[in-house]
Write a protein that holds these residues in place. Structure first.
Motif, PDB file in Angstrom:
ATOM      1  N   ALA A  78      -4.398  14.540   5.216  1.00  0.00           N
ATOM      2  CA  ALA A  78      -5.157  13.829   4.189  1.00  0.00           C
ATOM      3  C   ALA A  78      -4.738  14.233   2.779  1.00  0.00           C
ATOM      4  O   ALA A  78      -4.649  13.389   1.879  1.00  0.00           O
ATOM      5  CB  ALA A  78      -6.652  14.072   4.387  1.00  0.00           C
ATOM      6  N   ASP A  79      -4.446  15.518   2.579  1.00  0.00           N
ATOM      7  CA  ASP A  79      -4.101  15.988   1.237  1.00  0.00           C
ATOM      8  C   ASP A  79      -2.661  15.662   0.852  1.00  0.00           C
ATOM      9  O   ASP A  79      -2.275  15.832  -0.309  1.00  0.00           O
ATOM     10  CB  ASP A  79      -4.330  17.497   1.130  1.00  0.00           C
ATOM     11  N   ARG A  80      -1.853  15.157   1.814  1.00  0.00           N
ATOM     12  CA  ARG A  80      -0.449  14.861   1.528  1.00  0.00           C
ATOM     13  C   ARG A  80      -0.099  13.409   1.848  1.00  0.00           C
ATOM     14  O   ARG A  80       1.071  13.042   1.844  1.00  0.00           O
ATOM     15  CB  ARG A  80       0.468  15.781   2.349  1.00  0.00           C
ATOM     16  N   ARG A  81      -1.113  12.604   2.101  1.00  0.00           N
ATOM     17  CA  ARG A  81      -0.865  11.240   2.564  1.00  0.00           C
ATOM     18  C   ARG A  81       0.019  10.444   1.609  1.00  0.00           C
ATOM     19  O   ARG A  81       0.900   9.690   2.034  1.00  0.00           O
ATOM     20  CB  ARG A  81      -2.210  10.542   2.774  1.00  0.00           C
ATOM     21  N   GLU A  82      -0.187  10.596   0.308  1.00  0.00           N
ATOM     22  CA  GLU A  82       0.579   9.819  -0.664  1.00  0.00           C
ATOM     23  C   GLU A  82       2.047  10.233  -0.704  1.00  0.00           C
ATOM     24  O   GLU A  82       2.869   9.507  -1.267  1.00  0.00           O
ATOM     25  CB  GLU A  82      -0.037   9.971  -2.051  1.00  0.00           C
ATOM     26  N   ALA A  83       2.383  11.374  -0.122  1.00  0.00           N
ATOM     27  CA  ALA A  83       3.771  11.832  -0.101  1.00  0.00           C
ATOM     28  C   ALA A  83       4.469  11.496   1.212  1.00  0.00           C
ATOM     29  O   ALA A  83       5.638  11.839   1.395  1.00  0.00           O
ATOM     30  CB  ALA A  83       3.837  13.340  -0.334  1.00  0.00           C
ATOM     31  N   LEU A  84       3.766  10.829   2.121  1.00  0.00           N
ATOM     32  CA  LEU A  84       4.321  10.548   3.443  1.00  0.00           C
ATOM     33  C   LEU A  84       4.563   9.061   3.676  1.00  0.00           C
ATOM     34  O   LEU A  84       4.573   8.590   4.810  1.00  0.00           O
ATOM     35  CB  LEU A  84       3.390  11.108   4.529  1.00  0.00           C
ATOM     36  N   ASN A  85       4.755   8.314   2.597  1.00  0.00           N
ATOM     37  CA  ASN A  85       5.135   6.909   2.750  1.00  0.00           C
ATOM     38  C   ASN A  85       6.547   6.823   3.321  1.00  0.00           C
ATOM     39  O   ASN A  85       7.336   7.762   3.212  1.00  0.00           O
ATOM     40  CB  ASN A  85       5.076   6.199   1.392  1.00  0.00           C
ATOM     41  N   ILE A  86       6.850   5.687   3.935  1.00  0.00           N
ATOM     42  CA  ILE A  86       8.180   5.472   4.515  1.00  0.00           C
ATOM     43  C   ILE A  86       8.894   4.381   3.728  1.00  0.00           C
ATOM     44  O   ILE A  86       8.373   3.283   3.557  1.00  0.00           O
ATOM     45  CB  ILE A  86       8.077   5.091   5.999  1.00  0.00           C
ATOM     46  N   TYR A  87      10.066   4.711   3.233  1.00  0.00           N
ATOM     47  CA  TYR A  87      10.866   3.787   2.414  1.00  0.00           C
ATOM     48  C   TYR A  87      11.467   2.669   3.268  1.00  0.00           C
ATOM     49  O   TYR A  87      11.283   1.490   2.993  1.00  0.00           O
ATOM     50  CB  TYR A  87      11.960   4.579   1.709  1.00  0.00           C
ATOM     51  N   VAL A  88      12.187   3.044   4.326  1.00  0.00           N
ATOM     52  CA  VAL A  88      12.793   2.052   5.227  1.00  0.00           C
ATOM     53  C   VAL A  88      11.784   1.782   6.340  1.00  0.00           C
ATOM     54  O   VAL A  88      11.810   2.431   7.390  1.00  0.00           O
ATOM     55  CB  VAL A  88      14.133   2.557   5.798  1.00  0.00           C
ATOM     56  N   GLU A  89      10.885   0.849   6.094  1.00  0.00           N
ATOM     57  CA  GLU A  89       9.837   0.556   7.058  1.00  0.00           C
ATOM     58  C   GLU A  89      10.391  -0.239   8.232  1.00  0.00           C
ATOM     59  O   GLU A  89      11.378  -0.964   8.109  1.00  0.00           O
ATOM     60  CB  GLU A  89       8.708  -0.225   6.382  1.00  0.00           C
ATOM     61  N   HIS A  90       9.732  -0.077   9.393  1.00  0.00           N
ATOM     62  CA  HIS A  90      10.169  -0.803  10.590  1.00  0.00           C
ATOM     63  C   HIS A  90      10.042  -2.303  10.369  1.00  0.00           C
ATOM     64  O   HIS A  90      10.946  -3.076  10.648  1.00  0.00           O
ATOM     65  CB  HIS A  90       9.322  -0.365  11.785  1.00  0.00           C
ATOM     66  N   LYS A  91       8.901  -2.717   9.854  1.00  0.00           N
ATOM     67  CA  LYS A  91       8.676  -4.106   9.456  1.00  0.00           C
ATOM     68  C   LYS A  91       7.778  -4.046   8.229  1.00  0.00           C
ATOM     69  O   LYS A  91       6.661  -3.556   8.313  1.00  0.00           O
ATOM     70  CB  LYS A  91       8.000  -4.920  10.559  1.00  0.00           C
ATOM     71  N   GLY A  92       8.270  -4.531   7.119  1.00  0.00           N
ATOM     72  CA  GLY A  92       7.419  -4.425   5.942  1.00  0.00           C
ATOM     73  C   GLY A  92       8.144  -4.792   4.672  1.00  0.00           C
ATOM     74  O   GLY A  92       8.941  -5.731   4.632  1.00  0.00           O
ATOM     75  N   ALA A  93       7.884  -4.022   3.612  1.00  0.00           N
ATOM     76  CA  ALA A  93       8.335  -4.356   2.272  1.00  0.00           C
ATOM     77  C   ALA A  93       9.856  -4.338   2.156  1.00  0.00           C
ATOM     78  O   ALA A  93      10.535  -3.512   2.768  1.00  0.00           O
ATOM     79  CB  ALA A  93       7.724  -3.383   1.266  1.00  0.00           C
ATOM     80  N   ALA A  94      10.382  -5.254   1.334  1.00  0.00           N
ATOM     81  CA  ALA A  94      11.795  -5.222   0.985  1.00  0.00           C
ATOM     82  C   ALA A  94      12.047  -4.003   0.117  1.00  0.00           C
ATOM     83  O   ALA A  94      11.152  -3.496  -0.567  1.00  0.00           O
ATOM     84  CB  ALA A  94      12.175  -6.508   0.247  1.00  0.00           C
ATOM     85  N   LEU A  95      13.282  -3.516   0.126  1.00  0.00           N
ATOM     86  CA  LEU A  95      13.590  -2.285  -0.597  1.00  0.00           C
ATOM     87  C   LEU A  95      13.353  -2.415  -2.096  1.00  0.00           C
ATOM     88  O   LEU A  95      12.872  -1.482  -2.744  1.00  0.00           O
ATOM     89  CB  LEU A  95      15.035  -1.868  -0.312  1.00  0.00           C
ATOM     90  N   ASN A  96      13.708  -3.574  -2.672  1.00  0.00           N
ATOM     91  CA  ASN A  96      13.480  -3.751  -4.113  1.00  0.00           C
ATOM     92  C   ASN A  96      11.999  -3.704  -4.453  1.00  0.00           C
ATOM     93  O   ASN A  96      11.617  -3.277  -5.550  1.00  0.00           O
ATOM     94  CB  ASN A  96      14.085  -5.070  -4.591  1.00  0.00           C
ATOM     95  N   ALA A  97      11.150  -4.136  -3.531  1.00  0.00           N
ATOM     96  CA  ALA A  97       9.707  -4.045  -3.760  1.00  0.00           C
ATOM     97  C   ALA A  97       9.266  -2.582  -3.808  1.00  0.00           C
ATOM     98  O   ALA A  97       8.352  -2.224  -4.557  1.00  0.00           O
ATOM     99  CB  ALA A  97       8.954  -4.796  -2.663  1.00  0.00           C
TER     100      ALA A  97
END
Length: 378
Positions: A73-92
């Motif tokens: 919980a205290d590190r959640r904002e640092a554990l995002n994934i850049y190359v998502e399996h299905k999701g946002a484009a890299l430029n986004a």
């Protein structure tokens, strides 16, 4: 910091080299699209291969899955994934950094709407990048504003949507407004600020690195953690099996047949050896923490249970051995350390079908001074 994260193999200020053993039974660990999705092989030796990209995908999926747990919980904002399996484009993803750091990518453009017949269509909704502004001050006219942030492809799509939903006249007006917008090239410092934000926010960038110069430039990151291709112990036997499905694809064939033939590719069994390297010099640049390293070792042990599918059969971790150096540039040549982990097929076994058909010898005698071996698994 957890007790596990204080152990020597979780110290980001030390050099670590590791060997990973994993196996697959009756499955396809990594299909080759150039060979009809058959398991990847070395054509000369017929030894099986699993790419580093395939393993990194499993690590990313594991981190994304556990990031929502209370333990993180205290590190959640640092554990995002850049190359998502299905999701946002890299430029986004890059745009998030620019917005967070207040970096402009363009100079917006706007124009008063003199033709009041356009106000009502625009008020029904506009695609991303376009905004209808209410009259302010002495002006009694609405304004159409374009942010200027869209790529050429996305702008074309947005204008097309306006043409379909608001009409040709609205599209023509929106095109005129869009032409006035100007792109703004970020300074070297701004790119560095965006790069730093991306490292802080995305786990896989901190660990694996990324090239973020496409479209919105967020710089390049050389990752401190690198993986090799994994190679099987001995040759594997790729099989392409026919399977039947009790359902037909097209309705017109429903009365003609009851089943259809499909294909399934697998290997009966394979034990794979992968190797990896962690650089403390690069880790300092990207901001890797002891918790990050601890999470990575956890991923190599538990990620297989987050990636189950019928096509992969049964994949399991069988060994994880970490060599930690006291000196940042190393206390011994890496290849000599890797040779201390020696998996081999038992001589009496002709066709291995399980892990016990192999023996894994670990040479821990006369370990070079300044090198510590940690058996995370095995």
């Amino acid at each position: 910091m957890t007790e596990q994260a204080t152990r020597v193999h979780c110290d980001p200020e030390k050099k670590h080299d590791f060997v990973l053993l994993f196996d697959v039974a009756d499955g396809n660990p990594n299909g080759d699209p150039d060979a009809g999705n058959l398991p990847r092989t070395d054509p000369e030796t017929m030894e099986g291969l699993v790419t580093d990209v395939a393993l990194k995908r499993k690590v990313r999926n594991f981190v994304a899955a556990v990031a929502g747990d209370e333990d993180y919980a205290d590190r959640r904002e640092a554990l995002n994934i850049y190359v998502e399996h299905k999701g946002a484009a890299l430029n986004a993803q890059h745009r998030k950094a620019y917005r967070a750091k207040g970096i402009a990518t363009s100079e917006p453009s706007s124009e008063e709407i003199n033709d009041q017949s356009l106000v009502e269509p625009f008020s029904r909704g506009l695609p991303e990048g376009f905004t209808l502004n209410e009259p302010t001050g002495e002006s009694q006219r609405h304004r159409l504003t374009y942010s200027g942030e869209l790529s050429t492809k996305d702008l074309t799509a947005a204008l097309g949507a306006i043409g379909e939903q608001q009409g040709p006249a609205a599209r023509k007006f929106a095109e005129r407004v869009a032409k006035k917008a100007k792109k703004v090239d970020p300074t070297r410092k701004q790119i560095g600020d965006a790069r730093e934000w991306m490292c802080q926010s995305f786990y896989d960038i901190r660990m694996f690195g990324a090239v973020m110069t496409t479209g919105i430039n967020a710089g390049q990151v050389r990752g401190p953690l690198q993986l090799t291709f994994s190679r099987s112990v001995g040759p594997i036997i790729p099989q392409d099996l026919a399977i039947t499905r009790v359902a037909v694809t097209r309705e017109e064939e429903q009365d003609k047949k009851e089943t259809e033939i499909g294909r399934k590719t697998l290997i009966p069994y394979g034990l794979y050896v992968g190797r990896g390297f962690f650089s403390p010099h690069l880790a300092k640049q990207t901001g890797v923490t002891a918790e990050d390293l601890n999470l990575f070792w956890d991923a190599l042990v538990y990620m297989w249970d987050f990636d189950r599918s019928a096509s992969r059969g049964t994949m399991s971790p069988r060994g994880l051995y970490v060599f930690t150096h006291e000196k940042k540039y190393g206390n011994a040549p890496v290849h000599e350390l890797f040779e201390r982990v020696n998996p081999s097929r038992r001589e009496e076994v002709a066709s291995p079908r399980k892990f016990s058909d192999f023996v894994v010898e670990i040479n821990e005698s006369d370990m070079p001074e300044g090198v510590t071996l940690t058996r995370v698994l095995g």
